[in-house]
Design an enzyme around this catalytic site. Structure first.
Site, PDB file in Angstrom:
ATOM      1  N   THR A   1       1.420  -4.220   4.382  1.00 56.00           N
ATOM      2  CA  THR A   1       1.321  -4.455   5.821  1.00 56.00           C
ATOM      3  C   THR A   1       0.717  -5.812   6.182  1.00 56.00           C
ATOM      4  O   THR A   1       0.874  -6.259   7.313  1.00 56.00           O
ATOM      5  CB  THR A   1       0.475  -3.350   6.503  1.00 56.00           C
ATOM      6  OG1 THR A   1      -0.846  -3.391   5.983  1.00 56.00           O
ATOM      7  CG2 THR A   1       1.094  -1.987   6.311  1.00 56.00           C
ATOM      8  N   ASP A   2       0.022  -6.435   5.207  1.00 59.19           N
ATOM      9  CA  ASP A   2      -0.670  -7.686   5.567  1.00 59.19           C
ATOM     10  C   ASP A   2       0.281  -8.778   6.047  1.00 59.19           C
ATOM     11  O   ASP A   2      -0.111  -9.647   6.832  1.00 59.19           O
ATOM     12  CB  ASP A   2      -1.482  -8.225   4.380  1.00 59.19           C
ATOM     13  CG  ASP A   2      -2.691  -7.355   4.066  1.00 59.19           C
ATOM     14  OD1 ASP A   2      -3.009  -6.466   4.880  1.00 59.19           O
ATOM     15  OD2 ASP A   2      -3.307  -7.562   3.006  1.00 59.19           O
TER      16      ASP A   2
ATOM     17  N   THR B   1       0.813  -1.216   0.000  1.00 61.04           N
ATOM     18  CA  THR B   1       0.000   0.000   0.000  1.00 61.04           C
ATOM     19  C   THR B   1       0.847   1.266   0.000  1.00 61.04           C
ATOM     20  O   THR B   1       0.472   2.279  -0.588  1.00 61.04           O
ATOM     21  CB  THR B   1      -0.964  -0.022   1.209  1.00 61.04           C
ATOM     22  OG1 THR B   1      -1.922  -1.066   0.991  1.00 61.04           O
ATOM     23  CG2 THR B   1      -1.695   1.288   1.390  1.00 61.04           C
TER      24      THR B   1
ATOM     25  N   SER C   1       1.486  -7.472  -0.508  1.00 65.66           N
ATOM     26  CA  SER C   1       2.329  -8.352   0.308  1.00 65.66           C
ATOM     27  C   SER C   1       1.836  -9.794   0.429  1.00 65.66           C
ATOM     28  O   SER C   1       2.658 -10.681   0.687  1.00 65.66           O
ATOM     29  CB  SER C   1       2.567  -7.739   1.687  1.00 65.66           C
ATOM     30  OG  SER C   1       1.421  -7.782   2.478  1.00 65.66           O
TER      31      SER C   1
HETATM   32  N1  ASP Z   1      -2.980  -5.439   0.958  1.00 67.75           N
HETATM   33  C1  ASP Z   1      -1.874  -4.565   1.243  1.00 67.75           C
HETATM   34  C2  ASP Z   1      -0.608  -5.380   1.288  1.00 67.75           C
HETATM   35  O1  ASP Z   1      -0.328  -6.012   2.278  1.00 67.75           O
HETATM   36  C3  ASP Z   1      -2.118  -3.874   2.517  1.00 67.75           C
HETATM   37  C4  ASP Z   1      -1.079  -2.877   2.909  1.00 67.75           C
HETATM   38  O2  ASP Z   1      -0.026  -2.724   2.343  1.00 67.75           O
HETATM   39  O3  ASP Z   1      -1.381  -2.184   3.880  1.00 67.75           O
HETATM   40  O4  ASP Z   1       0.114  -5.349   0.316  1.00 67.75           O
END
Ligand code: ASP
Length: 197
Positions: free
Chosen positions: A95-96, A17, A63
Protein backbone atom coordinates in the site's frame (compact mmCIF):
# COMPACT_ATOMS: atom_id res chain seq x y z
CA UNK A 1 -16.71 -26.33 -10.25
CA UNK A 2 -16.49 -22.72 -11.44
CA UNK A 3 -19.47 -21.46 -13.43
CA UNK A 4 -18.25 -20.98 -17.06
CA UNK A 5 -20.69 -18.09 -17.53
CA UNK A 6 -18.98 -15.97 -14.87
CA UNK A 7 -16.73 -13.13 -16.07
CA UNK A 8 -13.05 -13.94 -16.50
CA UNK A 9 -10.71 -11.81 -14.37
CA UNK A 10 -6.92 -11.89 -14.36
CA UNK A 11 -5.26 -11.36 -10.98
CA UNK A 12 -1.72 -9.97 -11.05
CA UNK A 13 0.29 -9.94 -7.81
CA UNK A 14 3.40 -7.98 -6.85
CA UNK A 15 3.72 -8.77 -3.11
CA UNK A 16 3.21 -6.23 -0.30
CA UNK A 17 1.42 -6.67 3.00
CA UNK A 18 -1.50 -8.49 1.37
CA UNK A 19 0.98 -11.28 0.52
CA UNK A 20 2.93 -11.04 3.78
CA UNK A 21 2.96 -13.44 6.72
CA UNK A 22 5.25 -14.37 9.56
CA UNK A 23 7.33 -17.53 9.19
CA UNK A 24 5.86 -19.23 12.26
CA UNK A 25 9.26 -19.24 13.97
CA UNK A 26 8.77 -17.35 17.28
CA UNK A 27 12.27 -15.80 16.96
CA UNK A 28 11.16 -14.21 13.71
CA UNK A 29 8.86 -11.27 14.45
CA UNK A 30 8.55 -9.73 11.00
CA UNK A 31 6.03 -10.47 8.26
CA UNK A 32 7.46 -10.49 4.75
CA UNK A 33 5.90 -11.06 1.31
CA UNK A 34 5.74 -14.84 0.85
CA UNK A 35 2.17 -15.89 -0.09
CA UNK A 36 1.73 -16.73 -3.77
CA UNK A 37 -1.13 -15.18 -5.74
CA UNK A 38 -2.81 -18.55 -6.29
CA UNK A 39 -2.76 -19.21 -2.51
CA UNK A 40 -4.23 -15.78 -1.75
CA UNK A 41 -7.02 -16.59 -4.20
CA UNK A 42 -7.55 -20.05 -2.74
CA UNK A 43 -7.93 -18.43 0.68
CA UNK A 44 -11.09 -16.61 -0.45
CA UNK A 45 -13.52 -19.26 -1.77
CA UNK A 46 -16.26 -16.64 -2.22
CA UNK A 47 -14.33 -15.24 -5.20
CA UNK A 48 -15.28 -18.34 -7.23
CA UNK A 49 -18.95 -17.27 -6.92
CA UNK A 50 -18.14 -13.93 -8.56
CA UNK A 51 -15.66 -14.63 -11.34
CA UNK A 52 -13.32 -17.12 -12.96
CA UNK A 53 -9.98 -15.77 -11.78
CA UNK A 54 -6.56 -16.66 -13.14
CA UNK A 55 -3.58 -15.69 -10.99
CA UNK A 56 -0.23 -14.45 -12.31
CA UNK A 57 2.69 -13.78 -10.00
CA UNK A 58 4.60 -10.72 -11.21
CA UNK A 59 6.72 -10.10 -8.13
CA UNK A 60 7.03 -10.68 -4.39
CA UNK A 61 8.40 -7.47 -2.89
CA UNK A 62 7.42 -4.71 -0.44
CA UNK A 63 6.06 -1.86 -2.53
CA UNK A 64 8.87 0.68 -1.88
CA UNK A 65 11.02 -1.78 -3.89
CA UNK A 66 8.82 -1.47 -6.98
CA UNK A 67 10.33 0.41 -9.90
CA UNK A 68 9.13 1.65 -13.27
CA UNK A 69 9.94 -1.70 -14.91
CA UNK A 70 7.61 -3.48 -12.46
CA UNK A 71 4.80 -1.05 -13.27
CA UNK A 72 5.46 -1.48 -16.99
CA UNK A 73 5.32 -5.29 -16.59
CA UNK A 74 2.02 -4.96 -14.73
CA UNK A 75 0.66 -2.70 -17.48
CA UNK A 76 1.79 -5.12 -20.20
CA UNK A 77 0.27 -8.08 -18.33
CA UNK A 78 -3.01 -6.20 -17.83
CA UNK A 79 -3.12 -5.30 -21.53
CA UNK A 80 -2.44 -8.94 -22.47
CA UNK A 81 -5.22 -10.05 -20.12
CA UNK A 82 -7.93 -7.86 -21.63
CA UNK A 83 -6.51 -8.49 -25.11
CA UNK A 84 -7.16 -12.18 -24.56
CA UNK A 85 -10.73 -11.57 -23.46
CA UNK A 86 -10.61 -10.92 -19.70
CA UNK A 87 -13.43 -8.71 -18.44
CA UNK A 88 -11.16 -6.98 -15.95
CA UNK A 89 -7.87 -7.10 -14.08
CA UNK A 90 -6.97 -6.96 -10.38
CA UNK A 91 -3.46 -5.98 -9.31
CA UNK A 92 -2.34 -6.39 -5.70
CA UNK A 93 0.73 -4.72 -4.23
CA UNK A 94 1.99 -3.01 -1.09
CA UNK A 95 0.00 0.00 0.00
CA UNK A 96 2.92 2.39 0.50
CA UNK A 97 3.12 3.15 -3.21
CA UNK A 98 -0.41 2.30 -4.40
CA UNK A 99 -1.25 5.93 -5.08
CA UNK A 100 1.82 6.38 -7.27
CA UNK A 101 1.43 3.06 -9.12
CA UNK A 102 -2.30 3.53 -9.70
CA UNK A 103 -1.76 7.09 -10.96
CA UNK A 104 0.97 5.97 -13.36
CA UNK A 105 -1.12 3.03 -14.62
CA UNK A 106 -4.10 5.33 -15.10
CA UNK A 107 -2.07 7.64 -17.35
CA UNK A 108 -1.37 4.69 -19.65
CA UNK A 109 -4.54 2.57 -19.32
CA UNK A 110 -6.50 3.10 -22.52
CA UNK A 111 -8.90 0.15 -22.28
CA UNK A 112 -12.52 0.24 -21.08
CA UNK A 113 -12.07 -2.89 -18.93
CA UNK A 114 -11.55 -2.11 -15.23
CA UNK A 115 -8.01 -2.29 -13.84
CA UNK A 116 -8.39 -2.45 -10.07
CA UNK A 117 -5.49 -2.03 -7.64
CA UNK A 118 -5.74 -3.36 -4.10
CA UNK A 119 -3.63 -4.32 -1.10
CA UNK A 120 -3.95 -4.75 2.64
CA UNK A 121 -3.04 -2.88 5.79
CA UNK A 122 -2.80 -6.00 8.01
CA UNK A 123 -0.64 -8.92 6.98
CA UNK A 124 -2.13 -12.38 6.58
CA UNK A 125 -0.91 -13.67 9.98
CA UNK A 126 -2.56 -10.86 11.93
CA UNK A 127 -6.02 -11.05 13.52
CA UNK A 128 -8.58 -9.33 11.32
CA UNK A 129 -6.36 -9.43 8.23
CA UNK A 130 -8.07 -7.29 5.60
CA UNK A 131 -6.40 -8.80 2.52
CA UNK A 132 -9.07 -11.46 1.80
CA UNK A 133 -11.95 -8.95 1.97
CA UNK A 134 -10.03 -6.44 -0.15
CA UNK A 135 -9.24 -9.09 -2.77
CA UNK A 136 -12.88 -10.16 -2.94
CA UNK A 137 -14.08 -6.55 -3.22
CA UNK A 138 -11.49 -5.82 -5.93
CA UNK A 139 -12.65 -8.84 -7.97
CA UNK A 140 -16.30 -7.75 -7.55
CA UNK A 141 -15.41 -4.31 -8.94
CA UNK A 142 -13.25 -5.69 -11.78
CA UNK A 143 -16.16 -7.93 -12.82
CA UNK A 144 -18.83 -5.22 -12.59
CA UNK A 145 -20.29 -3.71 -15.77
CA UNK A 146 -20.69 -0.44 -13.83
CA UNK A 147 -16.90 -0.20 -13.49
CA UNK A 148 -16.30 -0.30 -17.26
CA UNK A 149 -14.82 2.89 -18.68
CA UNK A 150 -13.77 4.30 -15.31
CA UNK A 151 -10.02 3.85 -15.79
CA UNK A 152 -7.83 2.56 -13.00
CA UNK A 153 -9.59 2.14 -9.66
CA UNK A 154 -8.25 1.55 -6.15
CA UNK A 155 -10.35 -0.67 -3.89
CA UNK A 156 -9.67 -1.14 -0.18
CA UNK A 157 -11.97 -1.28 2.84
CA UNK A 158 -14.96 -1.67 0.49
CA UNK A 159 -14.38 1.79 -0.99
CA UNK A 160 -13.77 2.43 -4.67
CA UNK A 161 -11.44 5.34 -5.42
CA UNK A 162 -10.32 6.92 -8.69
CA UNK A 163 -6.60 6.48 -9.28
CA UNK A 164 -6.27 10.20 -9.87
CA UNK A 165 -7.64 11.25 -6.48
CA UNK A 166 -6.75 8.49 -4.02
CA UNK A 167 -4.29 9.09 -1.17
CA UNK A 168 -2.93 6.89 1.59
CA UNK A 169 -3.84 8.96 4.62
CA UNK A 170 -2.96 6.71 7.56
CA UNK A 171 -0.09 4.40 8.49
CA UNK A 172 -2.05 1.53 10.00
CA UNK A 173 -5.83 2.00 9.71
CA UNK A 174 -7.68 -0.46 7.48
CA UNK A 175 -9.49 2.67 6.24
CA UNK A 176 -6.23 4.33 5.24
CA UNK A 177 -7.29 5.28 1.72
CA UNK A 178 -9.30 8.40 0.93
CA UNK A 179 -9.95 10.82 -1.89
CA UNK A 180 -9.67 14.19 -0.15
CA UNK A 181 -12.02 16.78 -1.56
CA UNK A 182 -13.99 14.45 -3.81
CA UNK A 183 -14.60 11.30 -1.76
CA UNK A 184 -14.76 7.75 -3.12
CA UNK A 185 -16.47 6.95 -6.43
CA UNK A 186 -18.45 4.20 -4.78
CA UNK A 187 -18.70 1.37 -2.29
CA UNK A 188 -18.85 -2.39 -2.39
CA UNK A 189 -21.85 -3.42 -0.33
CA UNK A 190 -22.31 -7.14 0.30
CA UNK A 191 -20.44 -7.93 -2.90
CA UNK A 192 -22.21 -5.36 -5.09
CA UNK A 193 -20.27 -2.32 -6.27
CA UNK A 194 -22.43 0.81 -6.19
CA UNK A 195 -21.07 3.93 -7.88
CA UNK A 196 -22.45 7.26 -6.73
CA UNK A 197 -20.00 9.56 -8.48
N1 ASP B 1 5.27 -1.74 3.51
C1 ASP B 1 4.16 -2.39 2.85
C2 ASP B 1 4.30 -2.19 1.37
O1 ASP B 1 3.95 -1.15 0.86
C3 ASP B 1 2.91 -1.82 3.36
C4 ASP B 1 1.66 -2.45 2.82
O2 ASP B 1 1.63 -3.25 1.92
O3 ASP B 1 0.63 -2.09 3.39
O4 ASP B 1 4.72 -3.12 0.72
Amino acid sequence: MTDPTLPRIVYLALGGTIASATSGDPRDCGAVPRIAARDLLAGVPAIAQVARVEARQLGMVPSPSLDFDDVQRALDAARDAVGSGASGVVLSQGTDTIEETAYLLDLAWDRPEPLVVTGAMRHASSPGADGPANLLAAVCVAAAPAAVGRGVLVVLDDEVHAAGTVRKTHTSSTGAFASPGSGPLGRVTEGSPVFHA
